[in-house]
Design a protein around this motif. Sequence first.
Motif, mmCIF file in Angstrom:
data_model
loop_
_atom_site.group_PDB
_atom_site.id
_atom_site.type_symbol
_atom_site.label_atom_id
_atom_site.label_comp_id
_atom_site.label_asym_id
_atom_site.label_seq_id
_atom_site.Cartn_x
_atom_site.Cartn_y
_atom_site.Cartn_z
ATOM 1 N N LEU A 101 0.812 -1.089 -0.044
ATOM 2 C CA LEU A 101 -0.129 -0.198 0.094
ATOM 3 C C LEU A 101 0.897 1.183 0.070
ATOM 4 O O LEU A 101 1.705 1.386 0.788
ATOM 5 C CB LEU A 101 -0.945 0.075 1.242
ATOM 6 N N LEU A 102 0.788 1.918 -1.187
ATOM 7 C CA LEU A 102 1.777 3.277 -1.177
ATOM 8 C C LEU A 102 1.049 4.323 -0.558
ATOM 9 O O LEU A 102 -0.292 4.801 -0.768
ATOM 10 C CB LEU A 102 1.805 3.530 -2.656
ATOM 11 N N THR A 103 1.829 4.972 0.372
ATOM 12 C CA THR A 103 1.149 5.994 1.232
ATOM 13 C C THR A 103 0.701 7.106 0.252
ATOM 14 O O THR A 103 -0.160 7.740 0.503
ATOM 15 C CB THR A 103 2.305 6.560 2.379
ATOM 16 N N SER A 104 1.459 7.224 -0.819
ATOM 17 C CA SER A 104 1.177 8.350 -1.859
ATOM 18 C C SER A 104 -0.109 8.201 -2.521
ATOM 19 O O SER A 104 -0.565 9.178 -3.038
ATOM 20 C CB SER A 104 2.474 8.478 -2.847
ATOM 21 N N GLY A 105 -0.688 6.831 -2.433
ATOM 22 C CA GLY A 105 -1.686 6.803 -3.364
ATOM 23 C C GLY A 105 -3.007 6.624 -2.592
ATOM 24 O O GLY A 105 -4.145 6.423 -2.902
ATOM 25 N N VAL A 106 -2.953 6.950 -1.182
ATOM 26 C CA VAL A 106 -4.002 6.978 -0.340
ATOM 27 C C VAL A 106 -4.807 8.308 -0.377
ATOM 28 O O VAL A 106 -4.211 9.412 -0.213
ATOM 29 C CB VAL A 106 -3.600 6.793 1.155
ATOM 30 N N ASP A 107 -6.163 8.282 -0.445
ATOM 31 C CA ASP A 107 -7.008 9.565 -0.334
ATOM 32 C C ASP A 107 -7.135 9.619 0.902
ATOM 33 O O ASP A 107 -8.305 9.160 1.628
ATOM 34 C CB ASP A 107 -8.077 9.234 -1.407
ATOM 35 N N LEU A 108 -6.865 10.937 1.495
ATOM 36 C CA LEU A 108 -7.027 10.992 2.991
ATOM 37 C C LEU A 108 -7.932 12.242 2.915
ATOM 38 O O LEU A 108 -8.310 12.644 4.327
ATOM 39 C CB LEU A 108 -5.916 11.606 3.693
ATOM 40 N N SER A 109 -8.820 12.549 1.894
ATOM 41 C CA SER A 109 -9.543 13.796 1.894
ATOM 42 C C SER A 109 -10.706 13.615 3.013
ATOM 43 O O SER A 109 -11.315 14.654 3.363
ATOM 44 C CB SER A 109 -10.125 14.168 0.327
ATOM 45 N N ARG A 110 -10.997 12.536 3.105
ATOM 46 C CA ARG A 110 -12.362 12.067 3.968
ATOM 47 C C ARG A 110 -11.788 11.597 5.435
ATOM 48 O O ARG A 110 -12.754 11.116 6.151
ATOM 49 C CB ARG A 110 -13.390 11.255 3.566
ATOM 50 N N ALA A 111 -10.653 11.653 5.873
ATOM 51 C CA ALA A 111 -10.238 10.965 6.926
ATOM 52 C C ALA A 111 -10.431 11.704 8.055
ATOM 53 O O ALA A 111 -10.876 11.027 9.218
ATOM 54 C CB ALA A 111 -8.599 10.988 7.063
ATOM 55 N N ARG A 112 -10.381 13.078 8.235
ATOM 56 C CA ARG A 112 -10.933 13.808 9.329
ATOM 57 C C ARG A 112 -12.379 13.415 9.890
ATOM 58 O O ARG A 112 -13.313 13.670 8.994
ATOM 59 C CB ARG A 112 -10.477 15.273 9.216
ATOM 60 N N GLY A 113 -12.528 13.271 11.055
ATOM 61 C CA GLY A 113 -13.821 12.945 11.346
ATOM 62 C C GLY A 113 -14.276 11.451 11.240
ATOM 63 O O GLY A 113 -15.239 11.070 11.528
ATOM 64 N N MET A 114 -13.479 10.549 10.546
ATOM 65 C CA MET A 114 -13.758 9.078 10.234
ATOM 66 C C MET A 114 -14.073 8.525 11.694
ATOM 67 O O MET A 114 -13.298 8.984 12.675
ATOM 68 C CB MET A 114 -12.840 8.263 9.624
ATOM 69 N N PRO A 115 -15.027 7.792 11.978
ATOM 70 C CA PRO A 115 -15.190 6.932 13.147
ATOM 71 C C PRO A 115 -14.135 5.980 13.454
ATOM 72 O O PRO A 115 -13.454 5.233 12.489
ATOM 73 C CB PRO A 115 -16.713 6.354 13.031
ATOM 74 N N LEU A 116 -13.915 6.019 14.816
ATOM 75 C CA LEU A 116 -12.926 4.905 15.258
ATOM 76 C C LEU A 116 -13.743 3.925 15.924
ATOM 77 O O LEU A 116 -14.554 4.074 16.665
ATOM 78 C CB LEU A 116 -12.083 5.547 16.547
ATOM 79 N N LEU A 117 -13.561 2.514 15.086
ATOM 80 C CA LEU A 117 -14.499 1.599 15.353
ATOM 81 C C LEU A 117 -13.940 0.412 16.068
ATOM 82 O O LEU A 117 -12.584 0.296 16.015
ATOM 83 C CB LEU A 117 -15.100 0.941 14.044
ATOM 84 N N ASP A 118 -14.506 -0.476 16.919
ATOM 85 C CA ASP A 118 -14.209 -1.787 17.470
ATOM 86 C C ASP A 118 -14.277 -2.789 16.729
ATOM 87 O O ASP A 118 -15.303 -3.025 15.914
ATOM 88 C CB ASP A 118 -14.998 -1.790 18.917
ATOM 89 N N SER A 119 -13.197 -3.333 16.099
ATOM 90 C CA SER A 119 -13.209 -4.444 15.137
ATOM 91 C C SER A 119 -13.622 -4.127 13.847
ATOM 92 O O SER A 119 -14.545 -5.074 13.404
ATOM 93 C CB SER A 119 -13.666 -5.657 15.886
ATOM 94 N N HIS A 120 -13.810 -3.096 13.232
ATOM 95 C CA HIS A 120 -14.651 -2.627 11.911
ATOM 96 C C HIS A 120 -15.771 -2.707 11.859
ATOM 97 O O HIS A 120 -16.461 -3.056 10.797
ATOM 98 C CB HIS A 120 -13.642 -3.431 10.888
ATOM 99 N N CYS A 121 -16.568 -2.761 13.141
ATOM 100 C CA CYS A 121 -17.888 -2.955 13.034
ATOM 101 C C CYS A 121 -18.703 -1.763 13.460
ATOM 102 O O CYS A 121 -18.351 -1.094 14.542
ATOM 103 C CB CYS A 121 -18.222 -3.985 14.321
ATOM 104 N N SER A 122 -19.743 -1.324 12.556
ATOM 105 C CA SER A 122 -20.479 -0.068 12.609
ATOM 106 C C SER A 122 -21.711 -0.504 13.094
ATOM 107 O O SER A 122 -22.539 0.520 13.149
ATOM 108 C CB SER A 122 -20.396 0.811 11.575
ATOM 109 N N PHE A 123 -22.114 -1.759 13.644
ATOM 110 C CA PHE A 123 -23.447 -2.004 14.024
ATOM 111 C C PHE A 123 -23.718 -1.829 15.516
ATOM 112 O O PHE A 123 -23.104 -2.435 16.470
ATOM 113 C CB PHE A 123 -23.723 -3.610 13.764
ATOM 114 N N GLY A 124 -24.275 -0.657 15.760
ATOM 115 C CA GLY A 124 -24.511 -0.451 17.178
ATOM 116 C C GLY A 124 -23.457 0.867 17.785
ATOM 117 O O GLY A 124 -22.393 0.773 17.391
ATOM 118 N N LEU A 125 -24.153 1.715 18.521
ATOM 119 C CA LEU A 125 -23.336 2.827 18.865
ATOM 120 C C LEU A 125 -22.344 2.423 19.802
ATOM 121 O O LEU A 125 -21.284 3.243 19.851
ATOM 122 C CB LEU A 125 -24.359 3.825 19.656
#
Length: 139
Positions: free
Chosen positions: A60-84
Amino acid sequence: MPQPTSPTAAIISTRALSRGPSSAVVEAGTFEAILTSEHPVRTWVPSPCGGDYIEADEVLLTSGVDLSRARGMPLLDSHCSFGLERYLGQVDEIRAELVADLGECLVICARVKLSHAGIVAEMAEGFHPNLSVGYVVHE
């Protein structure tokens, strides 16, 4: 391997790095940690000929990552977004950084919700060293 359910659906891959946070400020509920490096990781990728998957070393090339939507992304437990209760906090920043023994890396700065503040204290004590990132490869 799972196949996309529609032409616009994407397969989300994950990558883990067992390094733990580089810093954790318990009082503020914040931490910084390395998410990815450019070191090759053995994985399964779609065959360029179609149909099957092949084993390959993915970089994964760091230069190829789109970070435009990174700020404010949720920090999730185990990649699971089911349930607050699975929303641990949010990403304040992701940046590229050169790390001496890893090369070019993506570093996350995140803030944990008050209801999960104990996680940052546990990180400061050396627990929870495995962080992972979910991503989609577009090309």
